[in-house]
Design a protein around this motif. Structure first.
Motif, PDB file in Angstrom:
ATOM      1  N   GLN A 177      80.099  26.467   3.939  1.00 56.11           N
ATOM      2  CA  GLN A 177      78.877  26.772   3.727  1.00 56.11           C
ATOM      3  C   GLN A 177      77.866  26.414   4.906  1.00 56.11           C
ATOM      4  O   GLN A 177      76.739  26.777   5.013  1.00 56.11           O
ATOM      5  CB  GLN A 177      78.152  26.298   2.417  1.00 56.11           C
ATOM      6  N   TYR A 182      79.255  29.838  -6.346  1.00 53.84           N
ATOM      7  CA  TYR A 182      78.188  29.066  -6.873  1.00 53.84           C
ATOM      8  C   TYR A 182      77.379  28.052  -5.956  1.00 53.84           C
ATOM      9  O   TYR A 182      78.041  28.004  -4.840  1.00 53.84           O
ATOM     10  CB  TYR A 182      78.645  27.818  -7.941  1.00 53.84           C
ATOM     11  N   PRO A 183      76.101  27.941  -5.928  1.00 55.91           N
ATOM     12  CA  PRO A 183      75.395  27.117  -4.857  1.00 55.91           C
ATOM     13  C   PRO A 183      75.917  25.779  -4.786  1.00 55.91           C
ATOM     14  O   PRO A 183      76.319  25.366  -5.784  1.00 55.91           O
ATOM     15  CB  PRO A 183      73.897  27.225  -5.587  1.00 55.91           C
ATOM     16  N   ASP A 184      75.839  25.223  -3.479  1.00 56.64           N
ATOM     17  CA  ASP A 184      76.500  24.111  -3.394  1.00 56.64           C
ATOM     18  C   ASP A 184      75.741  22.901  -3.891  1.00 56.64           C
ATOM     19  O   ASP A 184      76.336  21.648  -4.012  1.00 56.64           O
ATOM     20  CB  ASP A 184      76.809  23.647  -1.660  1.00 56.64           C
ATOM     21  N   ASP A 185      74.476  22.939  -4.525  1.00 54.48           N
ATOM     22  CA  ASP A 185      73.927  22.040  -5.296  1.00 54.48           C
ATOM     23  C   ASP A 185      74.118  22.240  -6.768  1.00 54.48           C
ATOM     24  O   ASP A 185      72.986  21.538  -7.660  1.00 54.48           O
ATOM     25  CB  ASP A 185      72.387  21.740  -4.837  1.00 54.48           C
ATOM     26  N   THR A 186      74.991  22.903  -7.309  1.00 60.83           N
ATOM     27  CA  THR A 186      75.145  22.993  -8.740  1.00 60.83           C
ATOM     28  C   THR A 186      76.644  22.576  -9.083  1.00 60.83           C
ATOM     29  O   THR A 186      77.376  22.001  -8.131  1.00 60.83           O
ATOM     30  CB  THR A 186      75.068  24.480  -9.102  1.00 60.83           C
ATOM     31  N   GLY A 202      79.467  24.419  -7.503  1.00 62.65           N
ATOM     32  CA  GLY A 202      79.743  24.171  -6.069  1.00 62.65           C
ATOM     33  C   GLY A 202      80.319  22.548  -5.801  1.00 62.65           C
ATOM     34  O   GLY A 202      80.934  22.357  -4.815  1.00 62.65           O
ATOM     35  N   TYR A 225      76.490  26.283 -13.650  1.00 57.88           N
ATOM     36  CA  TYR A 225      74.875  26.164 -12.965  1.00 57.88           C
ATOM     37  C   TYR A 225      74.302  25.114 -13.081  1.00 57.88           C
ATOM     38  O   TYR A 225      72.865  25.185 -12.665  1.00 57.88           O
ATOM     39  CB  TYR A 225      74.352  27.566 -13.314  1.00 57.88           C
TER      40      TYR A 225
END
Lengths: 432, 432
Positions: B86, B114-118, B121, B197
């Motif tokens: 990322q 998945y977003p890396d702050d979830t 991630g 999430y």
């Protein structure tokens, strides 16, 4: 929450994990907080007290007598009990220890003999030990005789007949290895046990670096005295990070967000008082140049710019250094490189913003002399700010003063004084 | 270190744990850093890259081509590979994924969606799952067939035939329970799995609250997609705490302490520029009162005191709020209580220090009118500072601006402007 009946709320509250109850108490204003606390069942009080921040914990404990404290802490882990006892007055601690049963007291006293910011103060005594000569099959049967294996047990500790730590037997090894192998064959001897007097921030770094879940703690002669688990290390990490943040604003660490008015006001008053002294110092510097300001009143208009830019530049450098020291990046040896870098950064940014401010001031007051003077003062103050921001924490650290706490005040004093002296001094030399 | 020969240093370096090598790199000035990095063996590069801060990581990765990145990240955990990818430009990420073998790519892509702050991630896909109908004896034999159980495995995950998560079987339960019992009988169903999430700070709070070592992550339909381990959660905790500290000084989080001069200077320049604008705003306020200052030059001497005390009081309040929001203590609901408390604190400390400053100013300039004026300005500015320090982060949070980053600039602008306007304004009304 407010809408429920007393009984409903009480039932719900006591059904929550202790950590959530503590979070709820910490997130509540004082009045509501007392109502909530009264609803917590006696048998949950110990767990909740344990999860609270220091300030609230002391607050609720102060209402209890020694036997109550002994009672509610009965089922807590050793290091947690030790933490709680260390926050009580010494006389109360002694009473609480006397109120405990003999066995508990011995365990807690073992932890209490170490300062609470060392490995010894973080440890529990609930280790499971095995001898190297056993076969894994025997170990498995031995474990099965336990009613419960303590939480966060990812390894058994291997000790010799003198109780000295000689290796680790991870459960993950135990579960996949041939049951006829011996502990000696399968144990991991690469692990260095943690000496009981190791500072807690170093312990945290070891855990982070090695991805440990639990680790053995040994006394002076290598004997196993306990173990540290990752949950306690997480608390250390959080508190250390919190310390840098709160200290830089002159606040105590692990503070209570919802502390009542008087307590908040009286604590902050001290910091304001210290800052008032430094503000008066800066004012007395301006006072020297009264004559010049009377002649050129634009100086009064522009002088806060020089001081404030120095304050910002210095705070940035200070934050980098305080953080670097806390993370263990900065040592006296590489400190020189940082001081040099910061001076270079101060010169570059000083020159950049000196040009901008100089041109702006020249245009504003239609006086390019003024522009030159403020530009020169800006370079002087930004370089000083960066130099001070870098050297100060290293110096404070060497004389054992917390750089996060003392750094900010000293720094802004320096940037204010140097800012006013350089700007008004140059102006006096020119206009005077 | 500097004294050893190249070969010695190289051998020592590659014998260290990756975390220590990363720490050494992070603690070294740029030049020395490159010499060190060249000494790291190719097979250790992945682990070391993984332990580095974001800034250094990107720096070293930028020298590699896609197949090199694919090669060195081969043995890392999924979430760590995803993190690294990322941080690369999208085109490079695609190339790296193509250079991986089919199996690895599928696993990494699962995390990358998945977003890396979830939670998604943060997760790894190396779960060990069992069916509820098995007996523990079968489970033990199943485990024994593994060559290795993944690190940080403290529980097996129980799933139904649709791969939906239904419970946990802790190893500590497995080891002490009757081997003829079934998984269904012994599993823990009280654990709520983490939705993929969920934001990472919430995940961290769950881990801290429940003292988890690892926890299951589920997709939308309840199917098990991976697991999160405490080592990754520790990183989240550290980064979140770091964020509050660095942002308040306008610095990026996870910053490189030993960043080179030009990078450091250009980054800090932006923040200095923003602050310069606010400083000019404050100056233009003073400019309005030029006439009064010319008449009573003592005003120029005293005016920084009012502004600086406001700045300090406001920063204290802001820090408490920013920290409280980051810890999840402060919500829009209890925010009102805090605003009220801060106003009360501002009034109390305002009055206290107004008396002190008023008396000091009266005595200094032998003018009790001046003392009264500065005392009144002090109360006004301290109350404003506390009110702004409390309301600002709540407002910024609501409009989704980071209070730690933007709060400080806005706050000092307010305290400077209000400080100068109230002090000089009152003086103009009286002397003018």
């Amino acid at each position: 929450l407010e809408s429920g009946t007393f009984v409903d709320v009480k039932r719900m509250l006591n059904g929550l994990p202790a950590h959530d109850v503590a979070h709820l108490l910490e997130s509540s204003p004082p009045k509501f907080r007392h109502t909530l606390w009264r609803m917590v069942d006696r048998e949950n009080e110990g767990e909740v007290i344990n999860e609270l921040n220091d300030e609230l914990r002391v607050h609720f404990l102060s209402d209890m007598n020694a036997s109550e404290v002994a009672h509610i802490t009965e089922h807590l882990e050793d290091d947690d009990v030790a933490d709680i006892l260390q926050q009580l007055p010494d006389a109360v601690t002694r009473e609480v220890l006397e109120a405990m049963d003999h066995h508990d007291r011995a365990r807690i006293e073992r932890v209490l003999q170490y300062p609470d910011d060392t490995a010894g103060g973080l440890m529990n005594t609930d280790t499971i030990t095995v001898r190297p000569s056993l076969t894994l099959d025997v170990v498995l049967r031995y474990l099965r005789r336990h009613e419960e294996i303590p939480k966060m047990t990812d390894s058994l500790f291997v000790v010799n007949r003198n109780d000295q730590f000689i290796g680790l037997l991870p459960l993950r090894t135990l579960l996949v290895s041939d049951a006829s192998a011996t502990v000696r064959e399968m144990m991991d001897t690469n692990i260095e046990a943690i000496p009981a007097y190791m500072p807690d921030d170093q312990v945290a770094r070891l855990f982070e670096g090695n991805d440990w879940v639990s680790a053995p703690v040994i006394g002076d002669s290598g004997q196993l005295v306990g173990r540290i688990t990752i949950d306690d290390v997480v608390d250390v990490i959080r508190e250390d990070a919190d310390h840098s943040l709160t200290s830089m604003a002159g606040l105590e660490e692990d503070l209570d967000t919802f502390a009542p008015v008087f307590r908040t006001a009286s604590r902050r008053a001290i910091w304001l008082g210290i800052n008032l002294l430094t503000a008066f110092l800066a004012s007395s510097v301006i006072n020297i140049f009264q004559g010049t300001i009377e002649k050129v009143v634009a100086l009064a208009v522009l002088m806060p710019i020089v001081a404030s830019m120095g304050g910002i530049a210095g705070t940035q450098t200070l934050t980098v250094l305080v953080r670097g020291i806390a993370l263990g990046h900065v040592t006296p040896k590489n400190g020189w490189w940082l001081i040099n870098r910061e001076v270079a950064v101060g010169i570059l940014n000083g020159m950049l913003w000196a040009c901008v401010v100089g041109l702006a001031a020249s245009a504003w007051f239609d006086d390019w002399h003024l522009g030159l003077i403020i530009a020169a003062a800006m370079v002087i103050n930004l370089v000083t700010a960066c130099l001070t921001g870098a050297m100060l924490p290293l110096l404070l650290k060497r004389i054992d003063i917390d750089p996060a706490l003392a750094g900010g005040v000293v720094l802004t004093t320096v940037t204010d004084v140097v800012g006013f002296v350089s700007f008004l001094g140059l102006a006096t030399w020119f206009y005077g």
